[in-house]
Design a protein around this motif. Sequence first.
Motif: not given
Lengths: 573, 455
Positions: A526-530, A532-536
């Motif tokens: 997911x990070x690679x697809x742009x 943001x960490x906040x959402x994860x």
Amino acid sequence: MKTGKVYRVAGPVVVAELEASMYDVCKVGKEKLLGEVIQINGSRCTIQVYEDTTGIKPGEEVENTSQPLVVELGPGLLSSIYDGIQRPLHLLRSLTGDFIMRGATAPGLDRKRKWDFKASVKPGAVVKGGDVLGTVKEGNTVHRVLVPPKSAGKVAGISDGSYTVTDAIGKLDDGTELRMMQLWPVRKPRPVTRKLLPDIPLITGQRIIDSLFPLAKGGVAAIPGPFGSGKTVNQTQLAKWSDADIIVYVGCGERGNEMTEVLKEFPELTDPRTGKPLMERTILIANTSNMPVAAREASVYTGITLAEYYRDMGYAVALMADSTSRWAEAMREISSRLEEMPGEEGYPAYLSARLSDFYERAGRVVSLMGAEGSVSVIGAVSPPGGDFSEPVTQGTLRVIKTFWALDAKLAQRRHFPAINWLASYSLYLDSLSHWYEKNIAPDWMKLIGRTRSILQEEDKLMEIVQLVGSDALPEKEQVTILVARMFREFLLQQNAFHPVDTYSEHKKTYLIMKTILGFADKAKAALDSGIRMQKISVMKSKDKVGDVKFEKDYEAFLAQVNKEIEKEFAELK
Amino acid sequence: MKEYKTITRIAGPLVFVEKTEPVGYGELVRLTLPSGEAKSGQVLDTSDDMVVVQVFEGTSGVDLNSRVKFLGETIRLPVSGELLGRILNGAGKPIDGGPEIVPEERMDITGAAINPYARGNPSDFIQTGISTIDGTNTLVRGQKLPLFSGAGLPHNEIALQIARQAKVRGSSEGFAIVFAAMGITNEEAQKFISEFEETGALKRAVVFLNLADDPAVERLITPRMALTAAEYLAFKKEMHVLVILTDMTNYCESLREIGAARSEIPGRRGYPGYMYTDLAMLYERAGIIKGKKGSITQLPILTMVGDDITHPIPDLTGYITEGQIVVSRELHSRNIYPPVDVLPSLSRLMNLGIGSGKTREDHKQLSDQCYAFYAEGKDLRGLVAIVGEESLSERERRILKFAADFEDLFVRQDKGEDRDIEQTLDIGWKLLSEIPESELTRISPELRKKYYGRR
């Protein structure tokens, strides 16, 4: 019988004018207190007495039994509760009341109880030491009655029937009577045909142990930790849930109330595999800290001799010794009374030799009768001040292969079991890998490797976080920290007091690990697809993984959670 | 009974006597000085050639002409119901001006080990009214739970507050108190006694006083006297007894003194190698016996030398007792009473005494959750000191606030404040309800549903 006279009394050590050999058992004084010869000096020998010596006077008589300290082996050991020298505690209670008084003697095996013996050899059969003569049903266990290791010959007569342990069940052609009970000196290992490599795990139902730091059947492990870090809870958890056939639990110099807890709890618990009371496969040895120090010294030997006896019948036995430090202190106390030259921290110079002799009695073996049996030893160590550099921990480390380092810091934040995943190790992991791949999952070792490296990496990252705060880390590393936290909370932590969480099958452990690693992969993608960490980090589904600990039907639950994780990731996009 | 005048050597508290008839180990000894003064002692080592006697009142004034008499019995405490309300010295003699105790029985003070098989399971919750004990380090009847403190900290106040407020819920029976002072100052002792008098507790208390200027060796028998009295009251008179032993550090110093005088090989920091066993013989005299009504709960107090919890005295104690309550200098200097440092504190028997039917179903999980957040919050304080609060995440800021509120609302309470367990647990929930529900991972969904956000 040789007799002599007391010359000097100082605490648990008595010097007597007596003819004796080393380790002879003696009866000291009018009350005939049991003791053992531990030093001979000319015509005087030093006796460590297993009971309080108050009131003993010089000049009182000492009897030498001319026999070393032995235990009675035979049916009736299981579900017994003994003190350090195999006196049944319930008999002592009926003899001397609620408090243990001196001079009470009680046989280790019930002399009156009759057992149904079924012979499995016929008259005329040639037997040697360790061979099976017949069987007795002892609770839920088939107790194999063995020829004493040193006997051999042709069976002249043997018959089924109801016998007490001392009745003759038959005899050999040289006239030797065969009985169900045999004696064995506790300080001498029972012989085996040969030792095997330990390559089957002892399954404990404790996630951190079964996954990261396993113990093999016949292996040796140590749990060192400062007080309050959960040594005893861990030991009792292993005694309750590990998949050994027989458990010998030695409470050596520990708390009375804790022993009571064990005594109360074990009969109430059922073995998850057989459904029978756990007590039926358990022998408890309770020598609490205020019981005589010499009996404490003997208690671990008593325990391991009983363990070896069941091993010789072909059983997997696990022995828990809680705590070996108290045993070592008993050695120190007696050694200092003998005015021996001390080694490190006042411990006797032979400390590490005694420790390794003891642990070497563990192992997976082919017994004399040709069956495969094992004795696994799990020793708790209580290092003073939690300092692992002290002699007992160090002496233990030299011989053990699995090390579960308990950590006071983890215990303080109620992370239980408080096994530090960075300091602990298991040298059995490689030899067990084959078993895991065959019996659990082909990718088991791979998952273990990944889990460990994520936890290692977290430790490194936390050093940076301590300096700059977690927001300053690159997002990829924040994922690592998040995943490591999931591992810590959902995999490594386990609640011993929760009815479901207390025991975790291998498969459950495997699925939790797999789910968390699956989450990690998806988060990185997911990070690679742009994204943001906040959402994860605010994803709800990931927190649900933790709830599986308390779920009986964990497979269905985790399948559901995995679906939700997938769905939530899909929605992020 | 023969008297001997064969003392050959005197060293510290020890007297060496030669050429005696056979003397029993542990026998009681009477020494008569040339001045007529009498002292008592105990046999520490006996052989055909030499008997070593430890003199409880110290050896000052003893010379080679003193006479020694071996009494043929071990030290005993005369006990009876009349012990209650009395003040005795460290050797068990009345010092309150009252009459001698008329004994119903004379009990050996060494005490025997309770057969583990005869022990009952301690599981009755004692409500002390102090949140940091009831909520997070619960005391149960039959437990031994020491206070680990330091010089100048209010451990005595805490012990007194516990003695005053301790009760078992749903039971009208109060606790009888056995108080043993070892080497504490006269002032401290007075404080305890006057407090006992004020609250009326003295009527059901037995006080043993060995003060700072009393002989150090006597300290070795004071706790044994006290525990013997406690055993009598608990197991013969069916009372629930709370034993306060203070200060165990002084006791251990005396033990070291005797060891040194006997030129024994010392263990860690000069304390004798058998100190573990010796302490265990005291602490293990707490408990419950199956089929008997009474119980002994112990509250030993020890001041940690240099606040060092790894020092042999707290270290060995912690390995024997069922947990510890650690008194913190940091909280004390921040003016928080009772300054109980929750993180290193522990009650091993807590799980037996809490839960539904005893306290409340949510007790264990609530306590674990508070521990976890408080520990994390305290770590974060270190971080804030370096990077400032701004660089914390929102979650971290909440945890940081939790730690502060926890100390302010949960830990802090009044010296006279007697919180019942519901109040204590509700304060915990109030604090936890400031944190998003999904982060309470130590608490099961059902309990969260029931208690979260409830004020």
